[in-house]
Structure formats: structure tokens, C-alpha cells
Design an enzyme around this catalytic site. Structure first.
Site, mmCIF file in Angstrom:
data_model
loop_
_atom_site.group_PDB
_atom_site.id
_atom_site.type_symbol
_atom_site.label_atom_id
_atom_site.label_comp_id
_atom_site.label_asym_id
_atom_site.label_seq_id
_atom_site.Cartn_x
_atom_site.Cartn_y
_atom_site.Cartn_z
ATOM 1 N N HIS A 240 34.563 41.376 49.014
ATOM 2 C CA HIS A 240 33.566 42.256 48.431
ATOM 3 C C HIS A 240 34.238 43.315 47.555
ATOM 4 C CE1 HIS A 240 31.245 40.665 51.924
ATOM 5 N NE2 HIS A 240 30.260 40.695 51.054
ATOM 6 N N ASN A 241 35.558 43.218 47.433
ATOM 7 C CA ASN A 241 36.335 44.165 46.635
ATOM 8 C C ASN A 241 36.274 43.743 45.168
ATOM 9 O OD1 ASN A 241 38.508 45.424 45.235
ATOM 10 N ND2 ASN A 241 39.563 45.797 47.170
ATOM 11 N N ASP B 162 44.946 38.187 51.929
ATOM 12 C CA ASP B 162 45.221 39.423 52.645
ATOM 13 C C ASP B 162 46.537 39.928 52.088
ATOM 14 O OD1 ASP B 162 44.162 41.234 54.669
ATOM 15 O OD2 ASP B 162 46.066 40.872 55.698
ATOM 16 N N HIS C 66 52.192 40.140 43.213
ATOM 17 C CA HIS C 66 52.199 39.326 44.419
ATOM 18 C C HIS C 66 51.036 38.335 44.428
ATOM 19 C CE1 HIS C 66 49.960 43.009 44.816
ATOM 20 N NE2 HIS C 66 49.420 42.687 45.976
ATOM 21 N N ARG C 67 49.863 38.764 43.943
ATOM 22 C CA ARG C 67 48.723 37.844 43.898
ATOM 23 C C ARG C 67 48.956 36.744 42.867
ATOM 24 N NH1 ARG C 67 45.620 42.612 44.559
ATOM 25 N NH2 ARG C 67 44.915 42.759 46.707
#
Length: 201
Positions: free
Chosen positions: A9-10, A68, A179-180
């Protein structure tokens, strides 16, 4: 076109994923998630990513992608780690989290401020097939927040090879090196296989 729900939801994170995705996986469409948020009670990035992806896959009936992520400081034994989003005690208060971490590291010399961002991506299909990958972005913690781009701890994280913070570098650099981005690159084979454009390894 294969639809994959992004289990967050971010909105900052959703926009970042859309930009990172680009044209990397033809035939794949990332769609928004509006279902329930599960309790993230795992003890690792991987466990929490799987909890979110499983919940979204069950709720929507679509393959689900979740991440995460957090910042890990060498001198703190890898903390805040999985507690990054609630380090100050209030989940999602990015400014309070950032200020607390800077205060905790105030006395550390520049040579002892090593840190890295970690992101674990989980891809879960409604049939129960699960894939997880990880990406890390090494760097160090700045002495003060700088920059207007990004979110979370970006204003105090200086990536390896740079003098600017991630929030000063802007989305082009961040979405190519973060990182993503690195976790997503590792997930491309599984996503491409899901979209039918590549055989699973």
C-alpha cells in the site's frame, strides 16, 4: 498480458517498482493491491516478503510480488534491519526513524559508518509456487540528512562510489542501482517465465 499484483500500500514503493520494471519483462503488467495488510511477524526479510506475497495471492487470485527491505548498519550488528520502518517505535514515521538512527550513530567516526540497504523480493503464485531473491546496495551513513528525492532512509544513505546521498542522486540513478533494482534484476527470470517469455531456469 499476465497481471501481477504488487503487494504494497506504499505508493512510493509502488511507483519505484513501476519505474524499475520499465520494459524489462514484456507481457507483464504490475497492478495495484487494495486488499488486507498481513501482520509482518517474520524474523527475516525473506519471511516478511513471503507473508505479504502469500496474502496478496490468496486475496486476489493473481501472482503476487512483495518485498521487504531495510537498512542495515554494520556497527549496530545489522540493525535496524527488519525493524527499519518502525525503528522509532511508530510504524511508517520516516522522519522519526531517520533522526533516531542519526542520533544513535552521532559519535561514530566516518570510517565506522558502513551500512547497506537490503531488499528481498518474493513472488508467489495462487497455486503456491514461491520464488525469493535478494539485492543489496552497499554504502555508509551520512552525518545529516540531505536531498529531496527518495523516501525512508535515502536522505542519510551515501551509496558506495558516491558522495551524494540516495536522496540527492535522484530516481534515475537510484532505480538503476538500488537494492530493489538489484533484487528485481535477480527476479527477472522468474517473472519472464511467468509471463511466458522465458523458460524457468
Amino acid at each position: 498480458m499476465v497481471r501481477v499484483v504488487l503487494a504494497t500500500h506504499n505508493q512510493h514503493k509502488a511507483a519505484e517498482f513501476q519505474q524499475i520494471l520499465g520494459d524489462a519483462v514484456p507481457g507483464l503488467e504490475i497492478v495495484a493491491y487494495d486488499g488486507p495488510e498481513p501482520v509482518e511477524d517474520g524474523v527475516s526479510f525473506e519471511a516478511n516478503a513471503l507473508i505479504k506475497a502469500r496474502t496478496a495471492a490468496q486475496h486476489t487470485g493473481l501472482p503476487a510480488l512483495a518485498d521487504d527491505s531495510g537498512i542495515c548498519v554494520d556497527a549496530m550488528g545489522g540493525a535496524p534491519g527488519i525493524f527499519s520502518a518502525r525503528w522509532s517505535g511508530v510504524h511508517g514515521d520516516a522522519q522519526a526513524n531517520l533522526r533516531l538512527l542519526l542520533d544513535q550513530l552521532a559519535d561514530l567516526p566516518d570510517g565506522s559508518r558502513g551500512a547497506h540497504f537490503t531488499a528481498t523480493l518474493a513472488l508467489v503464485t495462487p497455486s503456491g509456487e514461491e520464488t525469493t531473491v535478494e539485492g543489496t546496495w552497499p554504502g555508509r551513513i551520512a552525518r545529516e540528512a540531505r536531498g529531496a528525492h527518495g523516501h525512508g532512509y535515502d536522505p542519510i544513505f551515501i551509496p558506495e562510489g558516491y558522495e551524494q546521498t540516495a536522496a540527492e542522486l535522484g530516481p534515475e540513478v537510484k532505480n538503476a542501482q538500488s537494492h530493489r533494482a538489484r533484487a528485481f534484476a535477480a527476479a527477472v527470470p522468474a517473472l519472464a517465465a511467468l509471463a511466458g517469455t522465458r523458460d524457468r531456469p
